[in-house]
Write a protein that holds these residues in place. Structure first.
Motif, PDB file in Angstrom:
ATOM      1  N   ALA A  41       8.673  11.411  10.761  1.00  0.00           N
ATOM      2  CA  ALA A  41       7.468  12.248  10.776  1.00  0.00           C
ATOM      3  C   ALA A  41       6.193  11.395  10.731  1.00  0.00           C
ATOM      4  O   ALA A  41       5.111  11.883  11.082  1.00  0.00           O
ATOM      5  N   TYR A  42       6.295  10.130  10.331  1.00  0.00           N
ATOM      6  CA  TYR A  42       5.117   9.274  10.245  1.00  0.00           C
ATOM      7  C   TYR A  42       4.652   8.875  11.645  1.00  0.00           C
ATOM      8  O   TYR A  42       5.452   8.481  12.486  1.00  0.00           O
ATOM      9  N   ARG A  43       3.364   8.925  11.856  1.00  0.00           N
ATOM     10  CA  ARG A  43       2.780   8.438  13.110  1.00  0.00           C
ATOM     11  C   ARG A  43       2.291   6.994  12.954  1.00  0.00           C
ATOM     12  O   ARG A  43       2.272   6.241  13.910  1.00  0.00           O
ATOM     13  N   HIS A  44       1.861   6.654  11.744  1.00  0.00           N
ATOM     14  CA  HIS A  44       1.317   5.322  11.489  1.00  0.00           C
ATOM     15  C   HIS A  44       2.459   4.374  11.116  1.00  0.00           C
ATOM     16  O   HIS A  44       3.023   4.465  10.035  1.00  0.00           O
ATOM     17  N   ASP A  93       7.873   0.186   6.712  1.00  0.00           N
ATOM     18  CA  ASP A  93       7.376   0.367   5.340  1.00  0.00           C
ATOM     19  C   ASP A  93       5.866   0.610   5.296  1.00  0.00           C
ATOM     20  O   ASP A  93       5.302   0.841   4.229  1.00  0.00           O
ATOM     21  N   ASP A  94       5.201   0.608   6.455  1.00  0.00           N
ATOM     22  CA  ASP A  94       3.744   0.682   6.519  1.00  0.00           C
ATOM     23  C   ASP A  94       3.195   1.995   5.959  1.00  0.00           C
ATOM     24  O   ASP A  94       2.453   2.009   4.981  1.00  0.00           O
ATOM     25  N   MET A  95       3.548   3.113   6.543  1.00  0.00           N
ATOM     26  CA  MET A  95       3.008   4.400   6.085  1.00  0.00           C
ATOM     27  C   MET A  95       3.526   4.743   4.697  1.00  0.00           C
ATOM     28  O   MET A  95       2.782   5.278   3.869  1.00  0.00           O
ATOM     29  N   ALA A  96       4.781   4.445   4.429  1.00  0.00           N
ATOM     30  CA  ALA A  96       5.327   4.711   3.092  1.00  0.00           C
ATOM     31  C   ALA A  96       4.504   3.985   2.030  1.00  0.00           C
ATOM     32  O   ALA A  96       4.224   4.540   0.959  1.00  0.00           O
TER      33      ALA A  96
END
Length: 138
Positions: free
Chosen positions: A76-79, A85-88
């Motif tokens: 679901a993350y776009r970034h 591990d970036d958006m998390a």
């Protein structure tokens, strides 16, 4: 009186890094007997927490809960410019805090018996994190 110092915290990847002693040293060197100590970390993929400093399983359990709340690589993350591990890491930072304010009494930060201040690195890679400590008082 206001004193401000920039600390660098080298991390080796995801985990907690205790910085209590370094903060206490800034307060001690400032010569502040009573006041406040504000600690701010300058990054969007790390955070600051005050938590148990005696039993490391507490910090492991916090990591377990963070993994459930903000899993790496969620589709679901776009970034994801810097990896799964970036958006998390950004979410974990928002759910915790980038700053803490502690009372100063008798020349040191007032913490409970089992409390410590930690920089919580949310990325897998190691970084050099910047932390500004501002002491204000008399």
């Amino acid at each position: 009186m206001v004193v401000q110092e920039l600390l660098t915290v080298a991390t080796e990847g995801r985990g907690t890094y205790e910085i209590t002693d370094r903060i206490q040293e800034v307060v001690r060197n400032a010569g502040c007997r009573v006041g406040t100590c504000h600690v701010f970390q300058h990054h969007t993929s790390a955070s600051l927490i005050v938590t148990e400093n005696a039993d490391p399983t507490v910090r492991r359990d916090l990591e377990t809960i963070a993994e459930r709340l903000a899993p790496d690589g969620d589709p679901a993350y776009r970034h994801d410019l810097e990896g799964p591990d970036d958006m998390a890491a950004h979410i974990r930072s928002v759910l915790t805090s980038t700053e803490v304010t502690l009372p100063v009494s008798e020349g040191r930060c007032v913490l409970g018996t089992w409390q410590g201040v930690y920089l919580w690195e949310h990325r897998y890679a190691g970084f050099r994190r910047r932390v500004t400590v501002t002491v204000q008082g008399e």
